[in-house]
Design a protein around this motif. Structure first.
Motif: not given
Length: 533
Positions: A439-467
């Motif tokens: 999920r984190i990898e998908t968010a980073l890859k797809q978010g890069e379309v807006f912000h190419p800085q994603y990979r360089k600036e990323f530290m960590n993440g958490v995902s909450v799938p409510w289902s």
């Protein structure tokens, strides 16, 4: 001859709008009865409570705690049983040091820096959610602006603009400009035939249907869908009288008045934004404030397994709730005159409920949506520093669906958390089926379309799938019109000694306001029944 110099309501509102702006005019319209808000005029008045009357509440979410607070004020003896080890229900925040366990046992450990957080559930408060704002004000919950519309945010479609994200102000202005031109030329003879292919004419027609909230006959008429944008005569509420009623649309000649389109264009101004609210420091500040007010009446780590009730017509009826201590496994019983059950309908099947067949059918009739939120922590606020985005959202047709930029500590230095995905419907279930790392990898890859800085600036993440959240297995109730007609009234009506509350028992599904309003209606029913008995 004398002249009446008393201004008409229209003149008065026009003057207020010129002097104080749109916000001042809206408040004046509310005072004059022209702008409807939610069905909250103050807490219920529960006078004359019978000494010793008791209520057990299942769930320490906002519905349960608001109900407990008002019942205690009226003199009722109240006890809350909560499955989790904290108050708030879906009203909570994840911070550094917390952990989140999915239904299959997968554990995520939150690594956010001090002060950073993710609101996995509710995260914003509309200005007209008066019940929630009432308690925030009463309990001293500090609020700050939540920027909802940011003209500098992005809109991205893989099928448009060569796949390049466009600023909202660009897309909105171009859309209005192009459609206005086409419609203006359509008034002239056959101008559209020169401009559009048959396929483009079909696309334009579909766009106008959605944008204008037109009915199947391409007519703009009063309806609940239209009122969801323009406001209701009676706004959505909770409980038995929660059904909204649509407002009456204005006549064409009225909306062509220059004052109307001048006021509307105010929100398309380059420098203007619209705001909502959020608690300073995290959404869980609301749940914590409620818990502080109601005192030590909550038993945490208590899993309700059975609700038995005796016949209310005898005059000696009551409710007995059997619950299991999560840590020890020991069983306990709590007896009371009445029970308010706020357990989500997606979980209620795990409880042996002694209620009518009609209520049992209603509880099974409502599915839940499967939203996914992903919080991404970055080294710096590059969306502010590099892209001039302060709050608001960016949208994409990829599975992450939406980015939302933090509204707190703007211009700050150091790490900050951005909402890297708010996926719903099919996209939500797609992300839920992945591992946390995927999920984190998908968010980073797809978010890069807006912000190419994603990979360089990323530290960590958490995902909450409510289902995959064990204590709800879904996010919010998803009533259909047919289900409401068949089951809603039964669901929200006192059943002998048991009454349900929660966002599912309201017309404000998914909102904290709906939870609180349903709780108010639930305890009103209990009080009326107790007084009659």
């Amino acid at each position: 001859m004398t002249h009446d110099t008393t201004p008409s309501r229209r003149d008065l509102l026009t003057m207020i709008g010129k002097v104080g702006g749109a916000a001042a005019m809206y408040q004046a319209m509310t005072a004059l009865g022209h702008a409807a808000e939610t069905q909250f005029t103050g807490p219920p008045v529960l006078t004359g409570a019978k000494p010793g009357a008791s209520v057990v509440i299942l769930g320490a979410g906002l519905a349960g705690m608001a109900a407990a607070y008002e019942l205690q004020k009226a003199g009722y003896a109240v006890r809350i049983l909560e499955f989790q080890d904290r108050p708030g229900g879906r009203n909570y925040s994840l911070r550094g040091g917390d952990s989140f366990t999915e239904s299959d046992g997968t554990v995520q450990k939150v690594q956010f820096a001090a002060g950073n957080y993710l609101n996995p559930g509710p995260w914003r408060i509309p200005h007209h959610h008066k019940a929630l704002l009432h308690y925030c004000r009463q309990f001293g919950v500090a609020l700050e602006p939540f920027i909802q519309l940011n003209h500098n945010g992005f809109i991205h479609s893989t099928e448009a603009f060569g796949g390049k994200p466009m600023r909202y102000k660009e897309v909105a202005t171009d859309f209005k400009g192009h459609t206005s031109e086409l419609l203006a030329k359509a008034i002239s003879a056959k101008a559209l035939d020169d401009k559009l292919s048959a396929e483009d004419q079909e696309k334009l027609m579909e766009a106008l249907r959605g944008w204008g909230v037109l009915d199947k006959n391409l007519a703009y008429t009063s309806s609940l869908k239209v009122s969801a944008q323009r406001g209701y005569d009676q706004a959505p509420g909770g409980g038995r009288n929660g059904a909204p009623t649509p407002s009456q649309i204005a006549k064409l000649q009225d909306v062509l008045d220059p004052q109307v389109w001048t006021a509307m264009s105010f929100y398309f101004s380059y420098v203007m934004q619209t705001t909502m609210f959020q608690p300073t420091g995290g959404m869980d500040m609301i749940g914590k404030a409620f818990a502080k007010q109601i005192g030590k009446i909550v038993t945490y780590n208590a899993k309700a397994v059975k609700v038995a009730q005796s016949d209310a017509t005898s005059g000696k009826g009551g409710v007995t709730v059997s619950y299991k201590d999560v840590a020890s496994g020991q069983m306990h019983d709590v007896s009371a005159d009445y029970c308010v059950c706020t357990i989500p309908l997606s979980i209620i099947s795990q409880v042996d409920m002694q209620v009518s067949p009609a209520l049992k059918a209603a509880m099974k009739a409502v599915p839940y949506g499967g939203h996914v939120k992903i919080g991404l922590e970055f080294k710096r606020r590059f969306w502010e520093e590099d892209d001039n985005i302060y709050g608001g959202h960016s949208f994409t047709d990829q599975s992450i669906t939406q980015l939302s930029y933090p509204n707190d500590r703007m211009f700050g230095s150091g790490p900050a958390v951005l909402l890297g995905a708010f996926a719903r419907d099919l996209a939500g279930f797609q992300l839920a089926g992945m591992t946390p790392q995927q999920r984190i990898e998908t968010a980073l890859k797809q978010g890069e379309v807006f912000h190419p800085q994603y990979r360089k600036e990323f530290m960590n993440g958490v995902s909450v799938p409510w289902s995959r959240v064990p204590w709800i297995l879904g996010c919010t109730s998803a009533w259909s019109e047919d289900n409401r007609k068949a089951h809603y009234k039964t669901l929200v009506t006192l059943d002998n000694r048991v009454v349900l509350a929660g966002e599912h028992a309201s017309y404000y599904g998914g909102w904290m306001e709906g939870s609180i309003l349903s709780g108010m209606d639930a305890i009103t029913q209990i009080h009326d029944h107790a007084q009659a008995a």
